[in-house]
Scaffold this active site. Sequence first.
Site, PDB file in Angstrom:
ATOM      1  N   CYS A  29       0.671  -1.145  -0.070  1.00  0.00           N
ATOM      2  CA  CYS A  29       0.001  -0.004  -0.058  1.00  0.00           C
ATOM      3  C   CYS A  29       0.988   1.269  -0.128  1.00  0.00           C
ATOM      4  O   CYS A  29       1.976   1.148   0.539  1.00  0.00           O
ATOM      5  CB  CYS A  29      -0.912   0.018   1.124  1.00  0.00           C
ATOM      6  SG  CYS A  29       0.039  -0.295   2.644  1.00  0.00           S
ATOM      7  N   TYR A 168      -6.045 -13.423  -3.802  1.00  0.00           N
ATOM      8  CA  TYR A 168      -5.454 -13.040  -2.717  1.00  0.00           C
ATOM      9  C   TYR A 168      -5.860 -13.715  -1.564  1.00  0.00           C
ATOM     10  O   TYR A 168      -7.238 -13.329  -1.148  1.00  0.00           O
ATOM     11  CB  TYR A 168      -5.275 -11.554  -2.510  1.00  0.00           C
ATOM     12  CG  TYR A 168      -4.704 -10.735  -1.417  1.00  0.00           C
ATOM     13  CD1 TYR A 168      -3.768 -11.396  -0.512  1.00  0.00           C
ATOM     14  CD2 TYR A 168      -5.421  -9.507  -0.983  1.00  0.00           C
ATOM     15  CE1 TYR A 168      -3.393 -10.825   0.441  1.00  0.00           C
ATOM     16  CE2 TYR A 168      -4.855  -8.831   0.208  1.00  0.00           C
ATOM     17  CZ  TYR A 168      -3.919  -9.511   0.639  1.00  0.00           C
ATOM     18  OH  TYR A 168      -3.144  -8.798   1.939  1.00  0.00           O
ATOM     19  N   HIS A 171      -3.021 -12.565   5.085  1.00  0.00           N
ATOM     20  CA  HIS A 171      -2.955 -11.461   6.012  1.00  0.00           C
ATOM     21  C   HIS A 171      -4.258 -11.415   6.984  1.00  0.00           C
ATOM     22  O   HIS A 171      -4.470 -10.590   7.486  1.00  0.00           O
ATOM     23  CB  HIS A 171      -2.750  -9.930   5.333  1.00  0.00           C
ATOM     24  CG  HIS A 171      -1.363  -9.723   4.744  1.00  0.00           C
ATOM     25  ND1 HIS A 171      -1.271  -9.593   3.433  1.00  0.00           N
ATOM     26  CD2 HIS A 171      -0.226  -9.881   5.059  1.00  0.00           C
ATOM     27  CE1 HIS A 171       0.142  -9.419   2.829  1.00  0.00           C
ATOM     28  NE2 HIS A 171       0.727  -9.609   4.356  1.00  0.00           N
ATOM     29  N   ASP A 264       4.011 -10.093   8.770  1.00  0.00           N
ATOM     30  CA  ASP A 264       4.608 -10.185   7.382  1.00  0.00           C
ATOM     31  C   ASP A 264       5.556  -8.920   7.553  1.00  0.00           C
ATOM     32  O   ASP A 264       6.744  -9.125   7.174  1.00  0.00           O
ATOM     33  CB  ASP A 264       3.423 -10.001   6.335  1.00  0.00           C
ATOM     34  CG  ASP A 264       4.081 -10.193   4.933  1.00  0.00           C
ATOM     35  OD1 ASP A 264       5.387 -10.778   4.725  1.00  0.00           O
ATOM     36  OD2 ASP A 264       3.193  -9.603   3.964  1.00  0.00           O
TER      37      ASP A 264
END
Length: 694
Positions: A29, A168, A171, A264
Site C-alpha cells: 500500500c 489473494y 494477512h 509479514d
Amino acid sequence: MNDPYSILFEPVKIGPVTAKNRFYQVPHCTGMGHLHPQAEATLRRIKAEGGWGVVCNQETEIHPTSDLSPFPEHRLWDDNDLPPLQLVTEAIHEAGSLAGIELAHNGYHVANQVTRAPILAPSDAVVHGLSPRQARAMDKSDIRAFRQWHRDAARRARDAGFDIVYVYAGHRMTLLHHFLLPDLNDRMDEYGGSLENRVRLLREVLEETCEAVGDTCAIAMRFAVDEMSGSDGMQAAEEGRAVVEMLAEMPDLWDVNVSDWSNDSATSRFEPNEGYQNPYIDFVKQVTTKPVVGVGRFTSPDMMASLVRKGVLDFIGAARPSIADPFLPRKIEEGRIDEIRECIGCNICVSCDNLCIPIRCTQNPTMGEEWRRGWHPEKIAPKVREDAALVVGAGPAGLECAMQLAKRGYEVTLAEGTGQLGGRAAREAGLHGLGAWKRVADHRIHDLQQRANVSIYRESALTADDIVGLGIPNVFVATGARWRRDGVGRHRRKPLPMAEGMAILTPDDIMEGHLPTCGPVVIYDDDQIYLGGVLADHLSVAGHEVTLVTPSPIVSPWTENTLEQTRIQKSLIARGVRIMANHAVTAIGASSCDVACTYSGAETSLPCAAVVLVTERQREVALFDALQRRQDADGTPFRTLELIGDAAQPGLIADAVYAGHMAARNFEGDPDEVARQIFSRELIDLADKDRPRR
Ligand code: ADP
Ligand code: SF4
C-alpha cells in the site's frame, strides 16, 4: 554486470508473461491508491525505472461490499475505475516492467463505512476493526455473486493493462483467506469443515480467474502459509503446506508469506534478521513447479543470490526494501552495492497506510514526493551560482542535507560537535532493538566519505564567531533537539515539583550511556510515541527493575501505527516491567515518585531511585539565534541561513531526513516553484457535474 549476482538478472517466465529479472516488488500500500492516482502511478514508474522486473500495485477492492474506506487503496468496482489503473500500468510498462494487480475482497476485514453495503464473511462475526456493524454469513447466492465480481474484476484488470492478476488469500485480510481459517469459518456446508471444503472457494476463484484472463495474464496466488500463532492458527507444517499441495499447479506463481500483516511486515525491533520468513516458506518450491516469490526485508545481494541458487525462491520479493531504495536492482546490476539505501525495518511507511496518508520512508525522503514535488530518488539538480555551504550538526538532517548538497556539486563543510556522526540516528540505534536504525547514519556517512568535495569535522562544536570566521556564506543549522528535564509534556504544561536527591534522567542521558546507578527506576512516558517503551526495554535488559508510567491506556500508543504495539506491551510484560497505564506523574520526591490516575485522581507513591522523563523535546536553537543576531547586527554575513531538522521542528527521524533533503534540494531554487509544490494535489474535476447520476 557483477558476476556473482548474474543469476538475479535472469528472465523468468510466469505463465504467459516473462519478467526480465528476479526482482519482484510485491503488492504494497502507498496511502495513495484511488485518491491520488497520479502520485501512485509516478511512484510505481520510479520502481520500474529502478529495475524491478515486476511492479505490483496494492489491494484493489473488487466490489462495494469490500469498501476499505477511509484507507485509500485501489478500487475496481466498475469501468469507471479503469483510468487510474491504466495510468499505473502505462507508467510501469514505460520503464519495461510487468505490472501486477492485487485483486481483493476484504470480507469481514472491512466495515463498508462509505458504501454501507452488507459485510460478507464465511460465518456471522463481529468485524475485524472496532465497528458496531457485524458481518453476515454468505449464502450460496452471495458466494455465486462474489465469484462473478472476481471474474469481472480480473477482466477489467486485464483491460487496464495488467500482466499479473492476483488471487489473494493472506494477512487475514481477505474473504478467500477467511474461508480457509477454521476460527473464521464454521460453516456446515461444502464450504466449511474439512480443509478440502474450506479450500473450495479459493479453488473455484483460481480456476475462474485462469479461465477469465489466464491466456494473456499470469495468475499469482498470494497465500499466507503460517499465522505465527502456533496451533491456534494455520501452520506451515500442517494445513499451510496442505493448501499449497492441493493447489500447487493451478496458479502461474506463488507469492507466499506469513500472516497477519504485523508478522509479514515485522519491524527490525522484533525480527532483526533479513530473511526471517524463510523457515516458513522454504517448503513451497518443493511442492510446486511454479515460480515462487517470498519476502523478508531482503537487501543483501549475497543472500538473494544464495536463495535462488538453493532453490528457495525464484523471485526476490520486496515491499519495504523497494520503498527505501527503488533503485536497488539497478545498483546491484551496476555493481554499486555500497550505494544501496537499506531499509531499517522501522515501519514508518506502514504507519502512513494506517494514518490514511501518502507513504513516507525514513531512509528515502523522496518516497511519496515523486509526483507532488517531482523528486527522484537518484537525481538532483546540479548547483547554480553558489560554490560552498556549511552544515552544522551531523544528525539525520545534517547528514542528508550535506549528502544532497555534495551530490549537487557544492563544496560542503560538515561540522559535528561530538566525536560521533549520526546524531539521534546513531544514539537511538544504541538502544535495545533499534540497532538497524544505524543504517540511516551509515549510508550517508559512507556516501559523504567517498566525495572529494566534502570536508567533515568531528569534535567541532561551532560558535557563531567560528562560523562567521569560516566565511562560508551559506549555512544550514541542524543542531537537533534535547529531551526536557522538567516533566513538561503532553499531559502537563508546567514543570513537575521535584525534591533534591532523586536521580533525574532524560532519554539523552541514557543514550549517552548514563544509566541509573541503582534501582528501582520509574520511566515516565508522556511522549507516548515509541521511545518510552524502547527505554523500558533497554533498562530492563540492562537488569533494572522498571516501572513504566504513562497517561495513555496502553504502552507506546503511537506504535499501533507501526504494527508493533501489541508486541511491545507483551515483551515488556514478559520481561517483568510493571506498567501503570492511565497514570501521570504529579511530583518527584527524594526517594519516590507520586503518580495519579488520569481518571479518578487517586494517588499512589512509587518508591524509586531514578526517574527517566520521556516527555517533550526542546529545540537546540542557541547557535541559530546567535547567527541571526549577528546577521541583523552586521548586515548580511550570510546569503543563506536556514534552521533544519529537529532544531526547526522535532519529529521522527524520517522528518529530520526529509527536512535535510528538502533544504538541499531547494537551495538556490525558485521559491515560487517550491511554494507551488506544497499546493500540488489531485483535485476533483467537476466538469461533468450536470451529468445525470448513474
Ligand atoms: P536532527 O534529527 O535534526 O538531525 P540530531 O539531534 O540528530 O538532529 O543531531 C544534531 C547534531 O548536531 C548532534 O549530533 C549534535 O551533536 C550536533 N550539534 C549541536 N550543536 C552543534 C554545534 N554548535 N556545532 C556542531 N554540531 C552541533
Ligand atoms: Fe524500511 Fe522504514 Fe523506509 Fe519502511 S519507512 S521502507 S521500514 S526504512
